[in-house]
Write a protein that holds these residues in place. Structure first.
Motif, PDB file in Angstrom:
ATOM      1  N   UNK A   1       9.236   1.145  -6.911  1.00 44.44           N
ATOM      2  CA  UNK A   1       7.805   1.237  -6.960  1.00 44.44           C
ATOM      3  C   UNK A   1       7.404   0.347  -6.220  1.00 44.44           C
ATOM      4  N   UNK A   2       7.333   0.377  -4.930  1.00 42.83           N
ATOM      5  CA  UNK A   2       6.024  -0.437  -4.397  1.00 42.83           C
ATOM      6  C   UNK A   2       4.468  -0.768  -4.921  1.00 42.83           C
ATOM      7  N   UNK A   3       4.062  -1.536  -5.560  1.00 41.85           N
ATOM      8  CA  UNK A   3       2.937  -1.811  -6.468  1.00 41.85           C
ATOM      9  C   UNK A   3       2.090  -3.340  -5.158  1.00 41.85           C
ATOM     10  N   UNK A   4       3.026  -3.236  -4.181  1.00 42.88           N
ATOM     11  CA  UNK A   4       2.710  -4.577  -3.472  1.00 42.88           C
ATOM     12  C   UNK A   4       1.707  -4.296  -2.429  1.00 42.88           C
ATOM     13  N   UNK A   5       0.923  -5.380  -2.076  1.00 46.22           N
ATOM     14  CA  UNK A   5       0.002  -4.414  -0.731  1.00 46.22           C
ATOM     15  C   UNK A   5      -1.111  -5.662  -0.705  1.00 46.22           C
ATOM     16  N   UNK A   6      -1.944  -5.410   0.780  1.00 48.56           N
ATOM     17  CA  UNK A   6      -3.163  -6.301   0.980  1.00 48.56           C
ATOM     18  C   UNK A   6      -4.274  -5.427   0.683  1.00 48.56           C
ATOM     19  N   UNK A   7      -4.542  -5.926  -0.016  1.00 47.59           N
ATOM     20  CA  UNK A   7      -5.316  -5.258  -1.014  1.00 47.59           C
ATOM     21  C   UNK A   7      -7.251  -5.578  -0.460  1.00 47.59           C
ATOM     22  N   UNK A   8      -7.068  -6.611   0.462  1.00 50.82           N
ATOM     23  CA  UNK A   8      -8.664  -7.407   0.522  1.00 50.82           C
ATOM     24  C   UNK A   8      -9.147  -6.372   1.255  1.00 50.82           C
ATOM     25  N   UNK A   9     -10.128  -5.918   1.022  1.00 50.72           N
ATOM     26  CA  UNK A   9     -10.609  -4.277   2.156  1.00 50.72           C
ATOM     27  C   UNK A   9     -11.383  -5.529   3.170  1.00 50.72           C
TER      28      UNK A   9
ATOM     29  N   UNK B   1      -3.775  -7.643  11.510  1.00 47.11           N
ATOM     30  CA  UNK B   1      -2.051  -7.982  11.304  1.00 47.11           C
ATOM     31  C   UNK B   1      -0.929  -7.866   9.685  1.00 47.11           C
ATOM     32  N   UNK B   2      -1.605  -8.924   9.146  1.00 47.52           N
ATOM     33  CA  UNK B   2      -0.981  -9.063   8.239  1.00 47.52           C
ATOM     34  C   UNK B   2      -1.574  -7.701   7.474  1.00 47.52           C
ATOM     35  N   UNK B   3      -2.114  -7.175   6.993  1.00 46.31           N
ATOM     36  CA  UNK B   3      -2.750  -6.116   6.325  1.00 46.31           C
ATOM     37  C   UNK B   3      -1.617  -4.889   6.823  1.00 46.31           C
TER      38      UNK B   3
ATOM     39  N   UNK C   1     -11.550   1.770   8.237  1.00 46.99           N
ATOM     40  CA  UNK C   1     -11.217   0.396   8.269  1.00 46.99           C
ATOM     41  C   UNK C   1      -9.925   0.010   8.342  1.00 46.99           C
ATOM     42  N   UNK C   2      -9.718  -1.106   8.550  1.00 43.06           N
ATOM     43  CA  UNK C   2      -8.374  -2.087   8.788  1.00 43.06           C
ATOM     44  C   UNK C   2      -7.616  -1.557   7.776  1.00 43.06           C
TER      45      UNK C   2
ATOM     46  N   UNK D   1     -15.976  -4.471   5.517  1.00 47.20           N
ATOM     47  CA  UNK D   1     -15.475  -3.420   5.834  1.00 47.20           C
ATOM     48  C   UNK D   1     -16.471  -2.212   5.734  1.00 47.20           C
ATOM     49  N   UNK D   2     -16.222  -0.932   6.116  1.00 46.69           N
ATOM     50  CA  UNK D   2     -16.826  -0.141   4.802  1.00 46.69           C
ATOM     51  C   UNK D   2     -17.343   0.458   3.985  1.00 46.69           C
ATOM     52  N   UNK D   3     -17.692   0.611   3.440  1.00 46.65           N
ATOM     53  CA  UNK D   3     -17.173   1.310   1.742  1.00 46.65           C
ATOM     54  C   UNK D   3     -17.202   3.226   1.778  1.00 46.65           C
ATOM     55  N   UNK D   4     -16.557   3.627   1.133  1.00 40.34           N
ATOM     56  CA  UNK D   4     -16.717   5.292   1.479  1.00 40.34           C
ATOM     57  C   UNK D   4     -17.463   5.400   0.303  1.00 40.34           C
ATOM     58  N   UNK D   5     -18.739   6.530   0.301  1.00 37.22           N
ATOM     59  CA  UNK D   5     -19.619   6.827  -0.175  1.00 37.22           C
ATOM     60  C   UNK D   5     -19.133   7.689  -1.800  1.00 37.22           C
ATOM     61  N   UNK D   6     -17.621   8.108  -0.979  1.00 39.11           N
ATOM     62  CA  UNK D   6     -17.740   8.528  -2.021  1.00 39.11           C
ATOM     63  C   UNK D   6     -16.419   8.767  -2.324  1.00 39.11           C
TER      64      UNK D   6
END
Length: 290
Positions: A55-63, A71-73, A122-123, A255-260
């Motif tokens: 179960x992969x719960x690892x992520x780069x979540x700093x939007x 590169x890190x993302x 976005x990235x 970073x642009x946030x999704x409105x929906x």
């Protein structure tokens, strides 16, 4: 049943570890224990532990930071899942991978279905979509869970930010034109565990992408108001701050946030019997979020 959990110190990884300790033989690792961007390290851990499920719960979540740390993302959100998927395939394991609503462009008002076209803006979204593609390509037995607006008692999230700001501000402005389903981290963990248990019971699922998020849909403004009301009722706050809704344009971010960010969750309920997260219920233990 042996389960390898990555990202164990994140919101969902922490919940998974707590819930699975008595249900399975688990190896739960944070970044210090396993850097998923290191292919050889992933191969060794997986070969030694020989899990039935990863179960992969690892992520780069700093939007926002992702825009400057592309590169890190990509290393964490694309290469890491690719390495895990390859290792899972080699040992015959099932991989469950967490993804995001950011793979969509956030246009329109209809809840997104799994079959809808992706179009990240976005990235972060691009890197997470690349991770999805890698998981699907390299491990036939894969379940990809897209979710949104994650919050919980562990880690940093919107609920904790609102409670902290309410201690020092009498008035707050919150974005009111972005809509989604706040999703309790514990419910995401429970959904992933239910998928594992479905397979363990001898069922063969339709491999692929599933959506899981909270209901009812709300704006960030709606979510904040609900947080403050529960906090006041629970004596976590003595007094609610005055909250004003503002448009996205009044709160620019790198970073642009999704409105929906609404996700249609009928597929996961139909396949696994998993109902959407009840985020209002999850706020009832708001004392634990301090």
């Amino acid at each position: 049943m042996k389960i390898l959990i990555t990202g164990s110190n994140g919101q969902v990884g922490y919940c998974l570890t707590q819930r699975l300790e008595e249900k399975a033989t688990i190896l739960s690792l944070d970044y210090e224990g396993l850097d998923i961007t290191d292919k050889k390290a992933v191969q060794k851990i997986v070969a030694d532990f020989n899990p039935d499920y990863i179960i992969n719960a690892a992520a780069h979540t700093a939007v926002d930071r992702a825009e400057q740390e592309a590169e890190l993302s990509y290393a964490i959100n694309q290469d890491g899942p690719l390495h895990l998927a390859q290792a899972a395939s080699e040992c015959g394991a099932v991989i469950l991978h967490i993804s995001t609503d950011y793979v969509f462009d956030g246009e329109g008002q209809l809840p997104y279905q799994e079959i809808d076209s992706t179009n990240p803006q976005g990235v972060y979204g691009h890197s997470k979509l690349a991770g999805e593609i890698a998981v699907a390509e390299y491990c036939p037995k894969h379940l990809i869970l897209r979710t949104a607006w994650v919050f919980g008692e562990h880690g940093n999230n919107f609920v904790k930010t609102m409670l902290r700001l309410a201690q020092t501000h009498d008035e707050l402005t919150i974005v009111g034109d972005q809509f989604g389903g706040p999703t309790y981290a514990g419910d995401i963990a429970d959904a992933l565990i239910a998928m594992v248990e479905y397979i363990e019971a001898g069922n063969k699922p339709a491999w692929g992408v599933y959506h899981f998020s909270g209901m009812p849909y709300a704006s960030w403004y709606d979510f904040a108001k609900a947080i403050f009301q529960v906090a006041e009722d629970s004596n976590v706050l003595q007094k609610q701050p005055a909250v004003t809704a503002i448009p996205t344009s009044a709160y620019p971010t790198p970073a642009k946030r999704p409105e929906n960010s609404r996700l249609n969750c009928t597929k996961i309920e139909s396949q696994f019997g998993i109902k959407p997260s009840d985020w209002k219920r999850a706020l009832n233990n708001i004392q634990a979020y301090k």
